[in-house]
Design an enzyme around this catalytic site. Structure first.
Site, PDB file in Angstrom:
ATOM      1  N   ASP A 184      47.188  37.336  47.297  1.00 19.14           N
ATOM      2  CA  ASP A 184      46.764  38.028  46.074  1.00 19.14           C
ATOM      3  C   ASP A 184      45.571  38.943  46.332  1.00 19.14           C
ATOM      4  O   ASP A 184      45.013  39.528  45.398  1.00 19.14           O
ATOM      5  CB  ASP A 184      46.494  37.045  44.918  1.00 19.14           C
ATOM      6  CG  ASP A 184      45.775  35.785  45.329  1.00 19.14           C
ATOM      7  OD1 ASP A 184      45.323  35.691  46.490  1.00 19.14           O
ATOM      8  OD2 ASP A 184      45.658  34.868  44.483  1.00 19.14           O
ATOM      9  N   HIS A 229      41.118  34.110  45.208  1.00 18.72           N
ATOM     10  CA  HIS A 229      40.274  33.246  44.375  1.00 18.72           C
ATOM     11  C   HIS A 229      39.618  32.155  45.223  1.00 18.72           C
ATOM     12  O   HIS A 229      40.221  31.650  46.168  1.00 18.72           O
ATOM     13  CB  HIS A 229      41.123  32.591  43.282  1.00 18.72           C
ATOM     14  CG  HIS A 229      41.905  33.569  42.452  1.00 18.72           C
ATOM     15  ND1 HIS A 229      43.221  33.886  42.716  1.00 18.72           N
ATOM     16  CD2 HIS A 229      41.544  34.297  41.376  1.00 18.72           C
ATOM     17  CE1 HIS A 229      43.646  34.773  41.829  1.00 18.72           C
ATOM     18  NE2 HIS A 229      42.643  35.049  41.007  1.00 18.72           N
ATOM     19  N   HIS A 285      43.095  25.191  44.009  1.00 10.88           N
ATOM     20  CA  HIS A 285      42.189  24.980  42.858  1.00 10.88           C
ATOM     21  C   HIS A 285      42.168  23.520  42.399  1.00 10.88           C
ATOM     22  O   HIS A 285      41.346  23.168  41.550  1.00 10.88           O
ATOM     23  CB  HIS A 285      42.595  25.871  41.682  1.00 10.88           C
ATOM     24  CG  HIS A 285      42.432  27.332  41.936  1.00 10.88           C
ATOM     25  ND1 HIS A 285      41.211  27.888  42.270  1.00 10.88           N
ATOM     26  CD2 HIS A 285      43.320  28.356  41.928  1.00 10.88           C
ATOM     27  CE1 HIS A 285      41.374  29.201  42.443  1.00 10.88           C
ATOM     28  NE2 HIS A 285      42.630  29.512  42.258  1.00 10.88           N
ATOM     29  N   ASP A 288      42.795  33.146  50.150  1.00 11.02           N
ATOM     30  CA  ASP A 288      43.279  33.542  48.823  1.00 11.02           C
ATOM     31  C   ASP A 288      42.194  34.381  48.134  1.00 11.02           C
ATOM     32  O   ASP A 288      41.002  34.226  48.411  1.00 11.02           O
ATOM     33  CB  ASP A 288      43.581  32.276  48.010  1.00 11.02           C
ATOM     34  CG  ASP A 288      44.265  32.549  46.682  1.00 11.02           C
ATOM     35  OD1 ASP A 288      45.497  32.405  46.608  1.00 11.02           O
ATOM     36  OD2 ASP A 288      43.556  32.898  45.701  1.00 11.02           O
TER      37      ASP A 288
HETATM   38  C1  SP5 Z   1      46.505  29.933  43.370  1.00 12.31           C
HETATM   39  C2  SP5 Z   1      45.937  31.068  42.584  1.00 12.31           C
HETATM   40  O1  SP5 Z   1      45.924  32.203  43.067  1.00 12.31           O
HETATM   41  N1  SP5 Z   1      45.510  30.821  41.340  1.00 12.31           N
HETATM   42  C3  SP5 Z   1      44.954  31.854  40.546  1.00 12.31           C
HETATM   43  C4  SP5 Z   1      44.713  31.428  39.146  1.00 12.31           C
HETATM   44  C5  SP5 Z   1      44.174  32.552  38.328  1.00 12.31           C
HETATM   45  N2  SP5 Z   1      44.299  32.295  36.955  1.00 12.31           N
HETATM   46  C6  SP5 Z   1      43.520  33.048  36.017  1.00 12.31           C
HETATM   47  C7  SP5 Z   1      43.460  34.497  36.366  1.00 12.31           C
HETATM   48  C8  SP5 Z   1      42.567  35.272  35.438  1.00 12.31           C
HETATM   49  C9  SP5 Z   1      42.767  36.723  35.753  1.00 12.31           C
HETATM   50  N3  SP5 Z   1      41.924  37.537  34.976  1.00 12.31           N
HETATM   51  C10 SP5 Z   1      42.168  38.944  35.173  1.00 12.31           C
HETATM   52  C11 SP5 Z   1      41.003  39.594  35.854  1.00 12.31           C
HETATM   53  C12 SP5 Z   1      41.422  40.907  36.409  1.00 12.31           C
HETATM   54  N4  SP5 Z   1      40.424  41.429  37.287  1.00 12.31           N
HETATM   55 ZN    ZN Z   2      44.567  33.208  44.114  1.00 11.83          ZN
END
Ligand code: SP5
Ligand code: ZN
Length: 344
Positions: A284, A197, A159, A195
């Site tokens: 994840d 995300h 990120h 990943d």
């Molecule tokens: C490296 C990495 O995996 N970073 C992830 C950062 C995520 N941070 C914010 C997550 C927000 C999660 N919201 C919950 C939604 C459930 N569906």
């Molecule tokens: Zn992630």
């Protein structure tokens, strides 16, 4: 396949993050790496510490003032009378100035990050620099002829962009590995980000480049972090047009659909004909991950590893996310197992 790791990651322990409107214990914890390391040691992998690289290796990817901010942020925080975990309290959204960086530490933090989930503590910089050196070391091993290497990076990196941090990431470990490979004999490199995300930082870094392709499978940013990048219509720009590919997938995605998207990813990567592959490995996507909503199983990670290893490319695997701590070791070991006996 060698594993590059250092216990210096423990210096970063963010304590808490903003999650669904409340401060909760950080999902991105030192325990993640303890469990991965234990699983890999049990499986018989050779673990080595990172080599040292000059700051110039970081500046191939990151902005010098940004790196200076990360290095000095917590000392500035302490000098202003605060202590403990740094989180920002304001960001330059539309209608606010983006042409000047405030001199105060709170404004500078909001300038350089894009969320309130990425704390800086006293030891963060030490851990961040160690993670970057793990990624560079794994890249060096592959540049020197190893068929694959694994960087057990923590904190993660995908990120983080040229001059911003967020999403538990500070420096972009995978981008540093890709750039290192470019600088040491690889004509073209592909970064494949699996990943959960979207790897918005890696995409930003290579957006206008045709020598490093960026391909990402991730949860749709319509509902999932990082929300503001990772859509299918983002293809790169300038010389890099056509060298970015996003494959956003729906919540609840299971292995058969994931596998189909992976095939599309590799069709694109094959067209690019890279000399080496960097994998941003987040686990994840696991069914029990506490912040994610895909449904991959531990058995599926062995399949994923087999798909990656079968490409026959020199490969640097860089650890990104994965927050189901109990199973994170088995899931990572599942992916890496496919590389174990491989020779190119
Ligand atoms: C490296 C990495 O995996 N970073 C992830 C950062 C995520 N941070 C914010 C997550 C927000 C999660 N919201 C919950 C939604 C459930 N569906
Ligand atoms: Zn992630």
């Amino acid at each position: 396949m060698r594993v590059v790791h250092t216990p210096l990651h423990e210096r970063h322990d963010g304590a808490y993050e903003l999650h669904r409107g409340a401060l909760v214990p950080s999902f991105e914890s030192p325990e993640r790496v303890h469990i991965i390391l234990q699983a890999l040691e049990q499986a018989g992998y050779g673990v080595m510490p990172p080599r040292e690289f000059p700051e110039a290796a970081l500046l191939r990817v990151h902005d010098a003032e940004f790196v200076e901010f990360l290095r000095t942020a917590h000392a500035r925080w302490r000098a202003s009378g605060r202590d403990g975990s740094m989180l920002p309290s304001g960001f330059p959204a539309r209608g606010l100035r983006r042409d000047r960086r405030p001199s105060g530490i709170n404004g500078a933090m909001g300038w350089y990050t894009f969320d309130a989930s990425t704390p800086i503590v006293a030891g963060t910089w030490e851990a961040v620099i160690a993670a970057a050196q793990c990624a560079l070391t794994a890249a060096a091993l592959v540049a020197e002829g190893e068929s694959a290497a694994y960087a057990l990076c923590r904190p993660p990196g995908h990120h983080a962009g040229r001059s911003f941090y967020g999403g538990y990431c500070y420096l972009n470990n995978a981008a540093l590995a890709a750039q290192y490979l470019r600088d040491h004999g690889c004509g073209r490199v592909a970064v494949l980000d699996v990943d959960y995300h979207h790897g918005n930082g890696t995409q930003e870094i290579f957006w206008e480049r045709d020598d490093v392709m960026f391909v990402s499978l991730h949860a749709s940013p319509e509902t999932e972090y990082p929300y503001f990048l990772g859509y299918a219509d983002e293809c790169g720009a300038g010389a890099g047009e056509g060298c970015t590919l996003n494959l956003p997938l729906p919540l609840g995605t299971r292995w058969p659909e994931y596998r189909a998207a992976l095939d599309l990813a590799f069709e694109a990567i094959d067209r690019h004909a890279p000399a080496a592959l960097v994998v941003s490995l987040g686990v994840d996507t696991f069914e029990a991950d506490p912040i994610s909503a895909f449904k991959l199983t531990t058995a599926d990670y062995r399949e994923l590893g087999a798909c990656l290893a079968a490409r026959g490319l020199p490969t640097v695997v860089v650890q990104e996310g994965g927050y189901a701590v109990a199973e994170i070791g088995a899931n990572v070991a599942g992916v890496l197992g496919a590389f174990a006996g491989r020779t190119l």
